[in-house]
Design an enzyme around this catalytic site. Structure first.
Site, PDB file in Angstrom:
ATOM      1  N   ASP A 263       0.853  -1.192   0.000  1.00 18.88           N
ATOM      2  CA  ASP A 263       0.000   0.000   0.000  1.00 18.88           C
ATOM      3  C   ASP A 263       0.891   1.245   0.000  1.00 18.88           C
ATOM      4  O   ASP A 263       1.704   1.425   0.905  1.00 18.88           O
ATOM      5  CB  ASP A 263      -0.906  -0.025   1.249  1.00 18.88           C
TER       6      ASP A 263
ATOM      7  N   ASP B 278      -3.005   4.758  -2.306  1.00 27.52           N
ATOM      8  CA  ASP B 278      -4.021   5.353  -1.444  1.00 27.52           C
ATOM      9  C   ASP B 278      -4.415   6.744  -1.940  1.00 27.52           C
ATOM     10  O   ASP B 278      -3.557   7.565  -2.257  1.00 27.52           O
ATOM     11  CB  ASP B 278      -3.449   5.449  -0.022  1.00 27.52           C
TER      12      ASP B 278
ATOM     13  N   GLU C  81      -6.515   4.172  -5.816  1.00 24.19           N
ATOM     14  CA  GLU C  81      -7.804   4.389  -5.145  1.00 24.19           C
ATOM     15  C   GLU C  81      -8.275   5.778  -5.558  1.00 24.19           C
ATOM     16  O   GLU C  81      -7.639   6.780  -5.221  1.00 24.19           O
ATOM     17  CB  GLU C  81      -7.674   4.315  -3.622  1.00 24.19           C
TER      18      GLU C  81
ATOM     19  N   HIS D 121     -11.296  -2.636   3.333  1.00 27.73           N
ATOM     20  CA  HIS D 121     -11.157  -2.327   4.770  1.00 27.73           C
ATOM     21  C   HIS D 121     -11.880  -1.039   5.163  1.00 27.73           C
ATOM     22  O   HIS D 121     -11.941  -0.691   6.349  1.00 27.73           O
ATOM     23  CB  HIS D 121      -9.669  -2.177   5.112  1.00 27.73           C
ATOM     24  N   ASP D 122     -12.443  -0.310   4.190  1.00 24.48           N
ATOM     25  CA  ASP D 122     -13.201   0.928   4.447  1.00 24.48           C
ATOM     26  C   ASP D 122     -14.697   0.731   4.242  1.00 24.48           C
ATOM     27  O   ASP D 122     -15.473   1.671   4.459  1.00 24.48           O
ATOM     28  CB  ASP D 122     -12.765   2.030   3.465  1.00 24.48           C
TER      29      ASP D 122
END
Ligand code: TEU
Ligand code: CA
Length: 549
Positions: free
Chosen positions: A98, A200, A242, A316-317
């Site tokens: 990440d 990210d 993302e 995970h969000d």
């Protein structure tokens, strides 16, 4: 289209804090992941997207990094990270890390230096502005976790900019030194044989703060092309950005190979249609299948000839797929399998979030105290202060809070689901006794083995990877159906998104077409008769025999 290894691969996302704890401190770690690589090998995934494991004060569970080139002690050591990369490679699995470079932690040495004085050589690594009228923040921009996007720093009498928590100061990507630092770090990891980067909130790095532009800023794509050329461009790795702000046209800018930016992006339109336009995800909207299909068909068709889609229900969000889009009660298994088939037979690279392959569900902790997520807690405080009722806010958190995805992975029915011998950092979902990997592996009809079959079917049928997408029954309120075609290969995919039996009259060109069932979530094999009676959440993919074309 030039084929790429990640076109027919399936990615498994690991949230290290909640995956597997090997040393009993209640926090998942690298040793725990290494111990579960055979489980992932059995599932058949070829890539692990590893959420951040780097040094961090964990204000946002690692998305606030203080050292990009070292591992957080609670997760392990650099040597263990190298072992993970090597052991995964042994099993044909690449590790995608990440890349969190829109911001750093406020404990990163760059920021510690930057806030020392206005003429510190690192000052311009971040975004500083003088106070506004009466010492107020420079403007009214808001941060994603609540509050102003500006934090006053008394030491130098200026505000610094942070789109997430105040402990996540945004980097100034207009500064060539910042670009060079990040490129150096990326090449350092690429030299350690990682399989690529998940980037990210990458759509924010081109921001122009003074004009209030955060996403899709003027220099965004130029910065990405420079990053590509300076780092991963000449390596055969996977890069996924993302990008909450992406439209199909913008996604093609990122993922058209000729533009030499990224492999693909995560777009979230199928998620944001479930959020209230005014109150966002804290006021969930009912899931509208027709609207959902309109969105999926748009992305499938607009990226058909250039660019590449990513496919995911959760991460995970986001809340757990079966709770959000299926039925996590009576039809949990059937609907979890349906959601898998509906997504994995589309064109693009599928992502499986840890526990999705078990049909893990959302959680409803009784009190706000049990929650850990900085975003949920930040918005809870802000909205309660603004007069929102506790019950209403809790319903928002139950439906869309990020901790739904972050409860520990269910390995077996032993205490704490076999995740830890210690006290888990966040409570385990009490339904682990019936929903866990040990039981799933032992049950050939489990959601796990359904995912395993889907992943192997993708390998065996190029039509699923490269075939054209043709929507069916667009306006049907309960069915999501489509065809995929490649040369004389043709598959028909039909999914019932409701808990009712749905009668369907097939169009003449599909009636009585002979085919082989590739995957199904009920026992009686489906046939394309003139009239179908689809059971609750029934779902199948049929490969039409060439002779029937
Ligand atoms: O997420 C970006 C983002 O906008 C989400 O944080 C936010 O939760 C959104 O409302 C989703 O529902 C990325 C990471 O995935 C997230 O975990 C980090 O908290 C965030 O960036 C900051 O790094
Ligand atoms: Ca641990």
């Amino acid at each position: 289209m030039e084929t790429k290894w990640w076109h027919d691969a399936v990615v498994y996302q690991i949230y290290p804090r909640s995956f597997c704890d090997a040393n009993g401190d209640g926090i998942g770690d690298l040793a725990g992941i290494i111990g579960k690589l055979d489980y992932l090998k059995t599932l058949g995934v070829e890539v692990i997207w590893l959420s951040p494991v780097f040094k961090s004060p964990m204000d946002d569970n690692g998305y606030d990094i203080s050292d990009y080139c070292d591992i957080a002690p609670e997760f392990g050591t650099l040597a263990e990270m190298d072992t993970l990369i090597a052991e995964a490679q042994e099993r044909g699995i690449r590790i995608v890390i990440d890349l969190v470079v829109n911001h750093t932690s406020d404990e990163h040495p760059w920021f510690v230096e930057a806030r020392k004085s206005k003429d510190n050589p690192y000052r311009d690594y971040y975004i500083w502005r003088a106070p506004g009228e009466g010492g107020a923040p420079p403007d009214v921009q808001r941060a994603a976790f609540g509050g102003s996007a500006w934090e006053f720093d008394a030491a130098t009498g200026e505000y610094y900019y942070h789109l997430f928590s105040k402990r996540q100061p945004d980097l100034n990507w207009a500064n060539p030194k910042v670009q060079a630092e990040v490129h150096r770090m990326m090449n350092w990891w690429l030299d350690r044989d990682i399989g690529g980067f998940r980037m990210d909130v990458i759509d924010l790095i081109g921001k122009d703060v003074d004009r209030g532009i955060t996403t899709n800023g003027p220099r965004l794509h130029e910065l990405l092309r420079e990053m590509n050329a300076a780092t991963f461009g000449h390596r055969d790795v996977l890069t996924v950005g993302e990008t909450w702000s992406a439209t199909p046209a913008i996604a093609k800018l990122y993922s058209d190979p000729a533009r030499r930016e990224l492999s693909m992006v995560f777009q979230f339109e199928h998620v944001t249609i479930t959020h209230d336009p005014e109150h966002g995800k804290w006021k969930p909207r009912a899931f509208d299948l027709v609207e959902f299909k309109r969105v999926m068909t748009k992305w499938q068709t607009e990226l058909a000839d250039s660019g590449w889609n990513s496919l995911f229900w959760c991460n995970h969000d986001l809340p757990r797929a079966v709770s959000k889009y299926g039925d996590d009660g009576r039809y949990r298994v059937e609907s979890a399998k349906m959601l898998a088939t509906a997504l994995h037979c589309l064109k693009g690279t599928p992502y499986v979030y840890q526990g999705e392959e078990l049909g893990m569900t959302n959680v409803r902790f009784d009190s706000i105290e049990a929650y850990r997520d900085i975003e949920s807690l930040g918005h809870y405080r802000e909205r309660i202060a603004a007069g929102v009722a506790h019950e209403a806010m809790m319903e928002g958190i139950y439906a869309n809070g990020r901790d739904n995805a972050r409860t520990p992975m269910h390995w077996d029915a032993s205490p704490n689901a076999g995740f830890t011998r210690g006290e888990p950092w966040i409570p385990v979902n009490p339904n682990y006794v019936g929903i866990n990997a040990e039981a799933a592996l032992a049950d050939p009809d489990s959601v796990f083995h359904h995912y395993r079959r889907l992943i192997s079917i993708r390998k065996a049928h190029p039509v699923i990877v490269y075939g054209d997408y043709l929507p069916l029954f667009d306006d049907h309120p309960q069915l999501f159906a489509y065809e995929r075609r490649l040369g004389d290969e043709r598959i028909v995919v039909i999914n019932n998104f409701s808990g009712e039996t749905v009668e369907l009259d097939l169009p003449p060109e599909l009636q009585g077409v002979a085919g082989d069932c590739l995957i199904h979530n009920y026992d009686v094999p489906p046939r394309l008769d003139a009239r179908l009676a689809l059971k609750p959440y029934e779902s199948f993919a049929i490969a039409v025999r060439a002779s029937a074309n």
